[in-house]
Write an enzyme that holds these catalytic residues in place. Sequence first.
Site, PDB file in Angstrom:
ATOM      1  CE  LYS A  35       4.058   0.661   2.923  1.00  0.00           C
ATOM      2  NZ  LYS A  35       3.529  -0.653   2.527  1.00  0.00           N
ATOM      3  CG  LEU A  36       6.315   9.117   0.928  1.00  0.00           C
ATOM      4  CD1 LEU A  36       7.458   9.925   1.534  1.00  0.00           C
ATOM      5  CD2 LEU A  36       5.789   9.829  -0.324  1.00  0.00           C
ATOM      6  CB  ILE A  61      -4.323   3.361   3.547  1.00  0.00           C
ATOM      7  CG1 ILE A  61      -3.847   2.405   2.452  1.00  0.00           C
ATOM      8  CG2 ILE A  61      -4.227   4.798   3.101  1.00  0.00           C
ATOM      9  CD1 ILE A  61      -4.752   2.379   1.222  1.00  0.00           C
ATOM     10  CD  GLU A  85       1.489  -1.159  -4.607  1.00  0.00           C
ATOM     11  OE1 GLU A  85       1.977  -1.086  -5.751  1.00  0.00           O
ATOM     12  OE2 GLU A  85       2.117  -0.835  -3.578  1.00  0.00           O
ATOM     13  CB  THR A 134      -9.570   2.232 -12.428  1.00  0.00           C
ATOM     14  OG1 THR A 134      -9.261   1.969 -13.780  1.00  0.00           O
ATOM     15  CG2 THR A 134      -9.758   0.896 -11.715  1.00  0.00           C
ATOM     16  CG  ASP A 135     -11.320   2.967 -17.539  1.00  0.00           C
ATOM     17  OD1 ASP A 135     -10.364   2.426 -16.963  1.00  0.00           O
ATOM     18  OD2 ASP A 135     -11.210   3.525 -18.654  1.00  0.00           O
ATOM     19  CD  GLU A 136      -7.016  -0.972 -15.855  1.00  0.00           C
ATOM     20  OE1 GLU A 136      -6.762  -2.102 -15.430  1.00  0.00           O
ATOM     21  OE2 GLU A 136      -6.148  -0.198 -16.292  1.00  0.00           O
ATOM     22  CE1 TYR A 183      -5.142  -0.355  -9.929  1.00  0.00           C
ATOM     23  CE2 TYR A 183      -5.929  -0.601 -12.188  1.00  0.00           C
ATOM     24  CZ  TYR A 183      -5.738   0.174 -11.056  1.00  0.00           C
ATOM     25  OH  TYR A 183      -6.172   1.482 -11.048  1.00  0.00           O
ATOM     26  CE  LYS A 187      -8.718   1.714  -7.592  1.00  0.00           C
ATOM     27  NZ  LYS A 187      -8.271   2.717  -6.587  1.00  0.00           N
ATOM     28  NE  ARG A 247      -5.674   0.029 -21.558  1.00  0.00           N
ATOM     29  CZ  ARG A 247      -6.013  -1.161 -22.061  1.00  0.00           C
ATOM     30  NH1 ARG A 247      -6.872  -1.238 -23.070  1.00  0.00           N
ATOM     31  NH2 ARG A 247      -5.515  -2.283 -21.558  1.00  0.00           N
ATOM     32  CG  ASN A 282      -2.041   0.670 -26.534  1.00  0.00           C
ATOM     33  OD1 ASN A 282      -2.689   1.575 -25.993  1.00  0.00           O
ATOM     34  ND2 ASN A 282      -1.921  -0.535 -25.993  1.00  0.00           N
ATOM     35  CG  ASP A 313      -0.870  -8.768 -25.599  1.00  0.00           C
ATOM     36  OD1 ASP A 313      -0.660  -7.684 -25.035  1.00  0.00           O
ATOM     37  OD2 ASP A 313      -1.911  -9.027 -26.246  1.00  0.00           O
TER      38      ASP A 313
END
Length: 377
Positions: A35-36, A61, A85, A134-136, A183, A187, A247, A282, A313
Amino acid sequence: MKSIIITGGAGFIGSHVVRLFVNKYPEYRIINLDKLTYAGNLANLKDIENKPNYTFVKADICDFDTILSLMKQYEVDGIIHLAAESHVDRSIKDPFTFAKTNVIGTLSLLQAARLYWESLPEQYEGKRFYHISTDEVYGALEMTHPEGIEPPFKTTASSTDHHLAYGTDFFYETNKYNPHSPYSASKASSDHFVRAFHDTYSMPTIVTNCSNNYGPYQFPEKLIPLFINNIRHHKPLPVYGKGENVRDWLYVEDHARAIDTIFHNGKIAETYNIGGFNEWKNIDLIKVLIRTVDRALGNEEGASEKLITYVTDRAGHDLRYAIDSTKLQKELGWEPSLQFEEGIAMTVEWYLSNQEWMDNITSGEYENYYNEMYKNR
Ligand code: NAD
Ligand code: DAU
């Protein structure tokens, strides 16, 4: 000839996957469907845009009718689905967009693929719907360590000798889902839909869950390109919380190679974790990054540490991610090709020699977004 739609191909990881497939498989037709959005950028694929086996289609999509007609028009055999996203901080501000793209968008692709493939005489034979996740979705891991041993410690829990871990537990394919951010919740939901289409309609699906990627063409809202660019402009480096979150980092081309291996040799209905056994706190990663950028810019090494600014945070900030990719390594023979220091040096070198790419993205609309986002941190 295989006809494959790759969604999200003008984004970070998707552009590397498109490039790999277009160059490696001249006999395939690769359709990059994107979709850009702000994160999609055709400049990411300048080098292959005129290849005869490559087609770009600008589409959403979520637009089921368009996806179905593209499936028919290109007689698609395979879908590698990366469009999403992808930025946690944006999902905290605007969860609806994430539910729409990541959940409804994935469902609309699944349903279009189902209707088209079920209309063919061979049905699902030779077809594949490969969903990149994702692993998240697994949640967050603890920083537990054996008594008397301070992390990072060498672990024998995984298949890699070099593995320095910040905890005794890892993400395995069998872990229960436990997402925390909008997010990762979106997913997780899309992963469930993909598996449901296998279980309900026998669609040949595969899901992979990968750890944090880094490398060229990553949108500079993500930690590594953001910090490289901020160091170059002597801007503050906003470290969330105390910088103690961990991470697990993988070079993006290694992820693209894993996707190639799994698309061709992975078992239907399986899940594979993808990761490089490369855990970093991090703040330690940021210090390596600063030294590498300072060296490349001819600054005194470490001089840019003065830019480090501890800020509020991230809400619900997951403490630690650590992927165990033993299954992928043992069953399909994939392994990461780079040591982290090597990958970071290549990445810094790429961003510093592609400043025009970076400046085009960071000027204008994105600059306003960034300033707004960080104003209150
Ligand atoms: P990205 O944000 O760089 O790119 C996403 C792409 O999807 C962009 O080109 C965007 O234009 C496109 N897109 C967004 N909404 C769309 C829509 N409605 N229709 C069509 N195209 C749309 O993302 P990324 O970091 O390259 O991640 C790609 C995929 O890999 C995502 O599914 C993400 O969840 C997953 N993933 C990312 C990482 C990581 O570290 N970046 C790690 C594991 C998994
Ligand atoms: O684990 C895979 C995931 O990795 C992908 O699914 C996501 O799409 C991708 O964005 C990435 O998520 P993270 O939230 O881990 O990546 P990000 O680059 O946003 O942040 C990395 C870590 O750095 C995280 O602990 C938050 C911290 N951070 C991030 C930014 C942008 C900072 O301290 N400061 C920052 O400015």
